[in-house]
Design an enzyme around this catalytic site. Structure first.
Site, PDB file in Angstrom:
ATOM      1  N   LYS A  64      -3.174 -41.500 -20.266  1.00 18.19           N
ATOM      2  CA  LYS A  64      -2.552 -40.278 -20.784  1.00 18.19           C
ATOM      3  C   LYS A  64      -2.757 -40.194 -22.302  1.00 18.19           C
ATOM      4  CE  LYS A  64       1.893 -42.711 -21.089  1.00 18.19           C
ATOM      5  NZ  LYS A  64       3.154 -42.991 -20.371  1.00 18.19           N
ATOM      6  N   TYR A  96       4.432 -39.088 -55.472  1.00 16.92           N
ATOM      7  CA  TYR A  96       5.444 -38.024 -55.472  1.00 16.92           C
ATOM      8  C   TYR A  96       6.841 -38.608 -55.670  1.00 16.92           C
ATOM      9  CZ  TYR A  96       2.200 -34.473 -53.646  1.00 16.92           C
ATOM     10  OH  TYR A  96       1.185 -33.576 -53.484  1.00 16.92           O
TER      11      TYR A  96
HETATM   12  C1  LIG Z   1       3.256 -44.400 -20.136  1.00 14.92           C
HETATM   13  C2  LIG Z   1       3.670 -44.945 -18.824  1.00 14.92           C
HETATM   14  C3  LIG Z   1       3.126 -46.150 -18.348  1.00 14.92           C
HETATM   15  C4  LIG Z   1       2.291 -47.061 -19.207  1.00 14.92           C
HETATM   16  O1  LIG Z   1       3.158 -47.797 -20.071  1.00 14.92           O
HETATM   17  P1  LIG Z   1       2.615 -48.922 -21.043  1.00 14.92           P
HETATM   18  O2  LIG Z   1       3.845 -49.499 -21.633  1.00 14.92           O
HETATM   19  O3  LIG Z   1       1.761 -48.228 -22.050  1.00 14.92           O
HETATM   20  O4  LIG Z   1       1.837 -49.887 -20.237  1.00 14.92           O
HETATM   21  C5  LIG Z   1       3.415 -46.522 -17.041  1.00 14.92           C
HETATM   22  N1  LIG Z   1       4.227 -45.775 -16.263  1.00 14.92           N
HETATM   23  C6  LIG Z   1       4.809 -44.641 -16.702  1.00 14.92           C
HETATM   24  C7  LIG Z   1       5.725 -43.882 -15.812  1.00 14.92           C
HETATM   25  C8  LIG Z   1       4.561 -44.200 -18.012  1.00 14.92           C
HETATM   26  O5  LIG Z   1       5.150 -43.078 -18.450  1.00 14.92           O
END
Ligand SMILES: *Cc1c(COP(=O)(O)O)cnc(C)c1O
Length: 399
Positions: A66, A285
């Site tokens: 993702k 800044y």
């Molecule tokens: C993002 C996600 C993962 C992966 O998690 P990691 O900690 O990056 O391995 C797995 N399952 C779900 C439901 C997620 O939202």
């Protein structure tokens, strides 16, 4: 367009990673006008997946890709994982599913956000598998097929304590009783752990038990509970399929357990100017930093628009983030601005840092977790916020 830097075929040992062995040839592949570069070692991503797959066998190892493969580029990461043997991918959105289906048409692609109202047909035509979290989604999915036929495969997300996404115990019971349950092809039942990065947290086992209890009321299906940290909790958390994301990209989120993976990225940006400042000079800044002695500063072409967190700013009283120059840390001084940071290079030895040099924002010597901690966040956010201005260079071993 990203370039590919083909190197000699080498074993996928972490120590052999080109990320640890910068060379002139690679530097030559970075355009002179690029203010920054992200070097992504696809071979190491594949090696990380294989190491996790070995760790969890006979359970299957999927891959979470993702958010554009955690910011590293799904277009390149998905084919690399597919070539390594991965056959199950998880994405968040329909658009990400479309990319994953195009790149890995033979693989299963699960969509974690499920079916948005009105989006069932689009998901079905992609051949993606929604992870459904509500009864409404089950109704929408089965409504796509007529005459009582079975709908295409889905996953059912059960909430076992995170209270974020998934069916509650009551909703699982309702689904189990509903007529449409017979028309759903439940390919996977899954849940997500809240505290997997704390190996000793009793909530891990509580969620495991709740998961087993609730899934027993649904038709028999493959099961998945663990992501990167969860898979390190032991065999009983593996079920049929694990879903690592962060670990594939070299992340080591749990301070207690070392995941068998190695870093996959080096993120670097150019020095635009080097200057000596006298004691008492202020930097950046709001003049939040005041030099207590003569210092040598380098101005680096990366700022919060590139994913350098503004929380990594440093005042005279409170240190912030750092960059690495030939493996040695140079602290950020003053505020992080949109395009620039200033770093103190007084203590960096010879050769002295110079205009045009690349300094590292993330490197094996400056890991994601350290970068996240110095900006009051986590490595996940560091990775997924890397900006679009970086040139991207993929190492793929020439295959
Ligand atoms: C993002 C996600 C993962 C992966 O998690 P990691 O900690 O990056 O391995 C797995 N399952 C779900 C439901 C997620 O939202």
């Amino acid at each position: 367009m990203p370039d590919t830097m083909a190197g000699p075929a080498q074993p996928n040992e972490p120590t052999a990673s080109p990320l640890r062995d910068p060379n002139a040839r690679r530097a030559a592949a970075i355009p002179a006008g690029a203010t920054g570069v992200i070097i992504i070692d696809l071979r190491q991503i594949a090696a990380n997946w294989r190491a996790l797959a070995r760790r969890v066998a006979p359970a299957e190892c999927g891959a979470v890709v993702k958010a554009d493969a955690y910011g590293l580029g799904a277009e390149r990461v998905i084919p690399a994982l597919l070539a390594a043997g991965c056959r199950t991918f998880f994405v968040a959105t329909i658009e990400e599913a479309s990319t994953a289906r195009r790149l890995a048409s033979g693989a299963s692609v699960y969509v974690l956000d499920g079916i948005l109202p009105g989006a069932a047909r689009d998901l079905a035509s992609l051949g993606a598998r929604p992870v459904i979290a509500t009864l409404e989604e089950a109704v929408a999915w089965t409504a796509l097929v007529k005459n009582g036929a079975r709908a295409a495969p889905v996953a059912v997300h059960i909430d076992t304590g995170l209270n974020r996404l998934g069916m509650s115990a009551a909703e699982v019971a309702q689904l189990a009783r509903a007529d449409i349950a017979q028309r759903l092809d439940i390919a996977l039942v899954m849940s997500h752990l809240a505290c997997a990065d704390e190996a000793k947290n009793p909530m891990n086992r509580e969620q495991l038990e709740t998961f087993n209890r609730l899934r027993a009321s649904l038709p028999a299906a493959r099961a998945s509970l663990a992501a990167s940290d969860g898979l390190m909790l032991g065999k009983e958390f593996h079920f049929d399929l694990v879903r690592p994301g962060y670990a594939l990209y070299g992340g080591q989120a749990s301070p207690q357990r070392v995941t068998p993976v190695a870093p996959v990225v080096r993120v670097s940006a150019r020095i635009l100017q080097v200057q000596n400042i006298p004691a008492g000079s202020r930097v950046g800044y709001s003049a939040t930093y005041r030099a207590d002695g003569p210092r040598r500063l380098a101005t680096v072409a990366a700022g919060y628009a590139d994913g350098v967190f503004r929380h990594a700013s440093a005042t005279s009283a409170e240190p912030g983030g750092a960059v690495a120059i030939r493996g040695k840390l140079a602290p950020i001084v003053g505020r992080v601005s949109m395009d620039l940071i200033t770093v103190d290079v007084t203590d960096i030895g010879d050769p002295p840092p110079a205009r045009g040099d690349l300094v590292d924002l993330i490197a094996p010597e400056l890991p994601l977790e350290a970068v996240g901690a110095s900006a009051k966040t986590i490595g996940y956010e560091v990775l997924t916020r890397l900006g679009a201005r970086f040139h991207r260079l993929y190492l793929d071993g020439g295959d």
